[in-house]
Design an enzyme around this catalytic site. Structure first.
Site, mmCIF file in Angstrom:
data_model
loop_
_atom_site.group_PDB
_atom_site.id
_atom_site.type_symbol
_atom_site.label_atom_id
_atom_site.label_comp_id
_atom_site.label_asym_id
_atom_site.label_seq_id
_atom_site.Cartn_x
_atom_site.Cartn_y
_atom_site.Cartn_z
ATOM 1 N N ASP A 21 40.556 34.719 24.305
ATOM 2 C CA ASP A 21 40.304 35.355 23.226
ATOM 3 C C ASP A 21 38.808 35.462 22.741
ATOM 4 O OD1 ASP A 21 41.157 36.617 20.962
ATOM 5 O OD2 ASP A 21 41.928 34.918 19.682
ATOM 6 N N ARG A 34 35.276 48.128 22.985
ATOM 7 C CA ARG A 34 35.872 47.034 23.240
ATOM 8 C C ARG A 34 36.253 46.631 24.607
ATOM 9 N NH1 ARG A 34 38.770 44.444 19.409
ATOM 10 N NH2 ARG A 34 40.508 44.032 20.868
ATOM 11 N N HIS A 38 36.581 43.583 27.445
ATOM 12 C CA HIS A 38 37.514 43.107 28.563
ATOM 13 C C HIS A 38 37.169 43.060 29.944
ATOM 14 C CE1 HIS A 38 40.512 43.104 25.357
ATOM 15 N NE2 HIS A 38 40.269 44.280 25.161
ATOM 16 N N TRP A 70 51.135 45.293 22.960
ATOM 17 C CA TRP A 70 51.711 46.656 22.740
ATOM 18 C C TRP A 70 51.199 47.276 21.650
ATOM 19 C CZ3 TRP A 70 53.134 48.916 27.260
ATOM 20 C CH2 TRP A 70 53.456 47.985 28.421
ATOM 21 N N LEU A 132 45.092 26.396 45.176
ATOM 22 C CA LEU A 132 45.260 26.636 43.666
ATOM 23 C C LEU A 132 46.249 27.671 43.565
ATOM 24 C CD1 LEU A 132 43.893 26.158 40.698
ATOM 25 C CD2 LEU A 132 42.399 28.087 41.413
HETATM 26 C C1 FPP Z 1 41.800 38.741 23.780
HETATM 27 O O1 FPP Z 1 40.567 39.184 23.239
HETATM 28 C C2 FPP Z 1 41.784 39.222 25.078
HETATM 29 C C3 FPP Z 1 42.909 39.891 25.783
HETATM 30 C C4 FPP Z 1 43.992 40.436 24.993
HETATM 31 C C5 FPP Z 1 42.901 40.252 27.059
HETATM 32 C C6 FPP Z 1 42.424 39.345 27.952
HETATM 33 C C7 FPP Z 1 42.189 40.072 29.192
HETATM 34 C C8 FPP Z 1 41.050 39.769 30.175
HETATM 35 C C9 FPP Z 1 40.229 38.573 29.967
HETATM 36 C C10 FPP Z 1 40.882 40.632 31.251
HETATM 37 C C11 FPP Z 1 41.063 39.971 32.598
HETATM 38 C C12 FPP Z 1 42.135 39.257 32.863
HETATM 39 C C13 FPP Z 1 42.551 39.094 34.030
HETATM 40 C C14 FPP Z 1 43.550 37.995 34.565
HETATM 41 C C15 FPP Z 1 42.032 39.802 35.297
HETATM 42 P P1 FPP Z 1 40.609 40.230 22.218
HETATM 43 O O2 FPP Z 1 40.552 41.617 22.324
HETATM 44 O O3 FPP Z 1 41.675 39.505 21.235
HETATM 45 O O4 FPP Z 1 39.286 39.846 21.117
HETATM 46 P P2 FPP Z 1 39.176 39.825 19.807
HETATM 47 O O5 FPP Z 1 40.176 39.082 19.000
HETATM 48 O O6 FPP Z 1 37.722 39.301 19.605
HETATM 49 O O7 FPP Z 1 39.403 41.425 19.234
#
Ligand code: FPP
Length: 241
Positions: A21, A34, A38, A70, A132
């Site tokens: 997160d 944003r 990611h 979603w 792993l």
């Molecule tokens: C939460 O941060 C994160 C996600 C919803 C996406 C997680 C995805 C990745 C880390 C990309 C890579 C993953 C793999 C397995 C290759 P947020 O967007 O909710 O952050 P915020 O709460 O600060 O807005």
């Protein structure tokens, strides 16, 4: 359920689950879009997986896209799907070289075909990996997993008299998405939020929870070591004394 009853000592958690997160906040702090948060999150995934491998962790599961995600803007959702495809395509060679098995948990059939097909392909390509087990939770929700399990039991019951009579915990596990995956010993959540947010609801009954203020893109080997050290200091009693 993995390990010794009293866990104080040197036991590395066999299964570490991570709620990644804080990508959005990381990007905002840097005045970036944003999606760049990611993208930096993917880099943190790479670092963390390599560190887990070196530390002797056997299973690592990552909450990458929840059934609730979603609700995000379409552009962000499809940006994330693009990153998952990028990760699979670019990392498959390295995963195979390192003997890492990549698999996925969640309602995979509801994902767009170009991602679903890649997911199935990657699982096939890495199925021999035994160093792993890397589990990416995609379109995953803990409640949905339980509902899906119940529906599969109901579908099976007319053909199977034993199931119709009632099932126990062990039987129920057979209907989860990945029945052979041991429960997480340690669940880490980054970015200061202190919730499970529908992650591994069945499997987390006795997991140790670790929360850190570090935003996911800043997570690395040192942060993983800190979490493991904290885990080692805890005593796990599984309801005993
Ligand atoms: C939460 O941060 C994160 C996600 C919803 C996406 C997680 C995805 C990745 C880390 C990309 C890579 C993953 C793999 C397995 C290759 P947020 O967007 O909710 O952050 P915020 O709460 O600060 O807005």
């Amino acid at each position: 359920m993995g390990q010794s009853k009293e866990n104080k000592g040197e036991v590395v958690p066999a299964h570490i689950a991570i709620i990644m997160d804080g990508n959005g906040r990381w990007a905002r702090q840097k005045r970036l879009p944003r999606i760049m948060g990611h993208y930096a999150g993917v880099k943190a995934v790479e670092k963390t997986v390599i560190a887990a491998l070196e530390l002797g962790v056997k299973h690592i599961s990552l909450f990458a896209f929840s059934t609730e995600n979603w609700k995000r803007p379409k552009g962000e959702i499809y940006g994330l799907f693009g990153l998952f495809r990028y990760f699979i395509r670019c990392k498959i060679k390295k995963l195979k070289e390192e003997n890492i098995r990549l698999r996925f948990s969640g309602r995979i059939d509801f994902l767009p075909d170009n991602l679903k097909d890649l997911v199935k392909w990657a699982e096939g390509e890495t199925k021999e990996g035994d160093r792993l087990d890397l589990v990416v939770c995609l379109n995953y929700g803990g409640r949905q997993e339980i509902i899906d399990a119940v529906n599969r039991i109901l579908e099976a019951s007319p053909k199977d008299n034993d199931k119709a009579k009632g099932i126990n915990e062990e039987d129920f596990r057979d209907y989860l998405y990945l029945p052979d995956l041991p429960d997480p010993d340690l669940i880490i959540r980054t970015s200061g939020e202190k919730r499970l947010s529908n992650f591994w609801l069945w499997q987390s009954s006795y997991s140790e929870l670790y929360f850190t203020d570090v935003l996911w893109p800043d997570f690395n080997e040192d942060e993983l070591r800190k979490a493991i050290e904290e885990y080692k200091s805890r005593e796990r009693r599984y309801g005993g004394i």
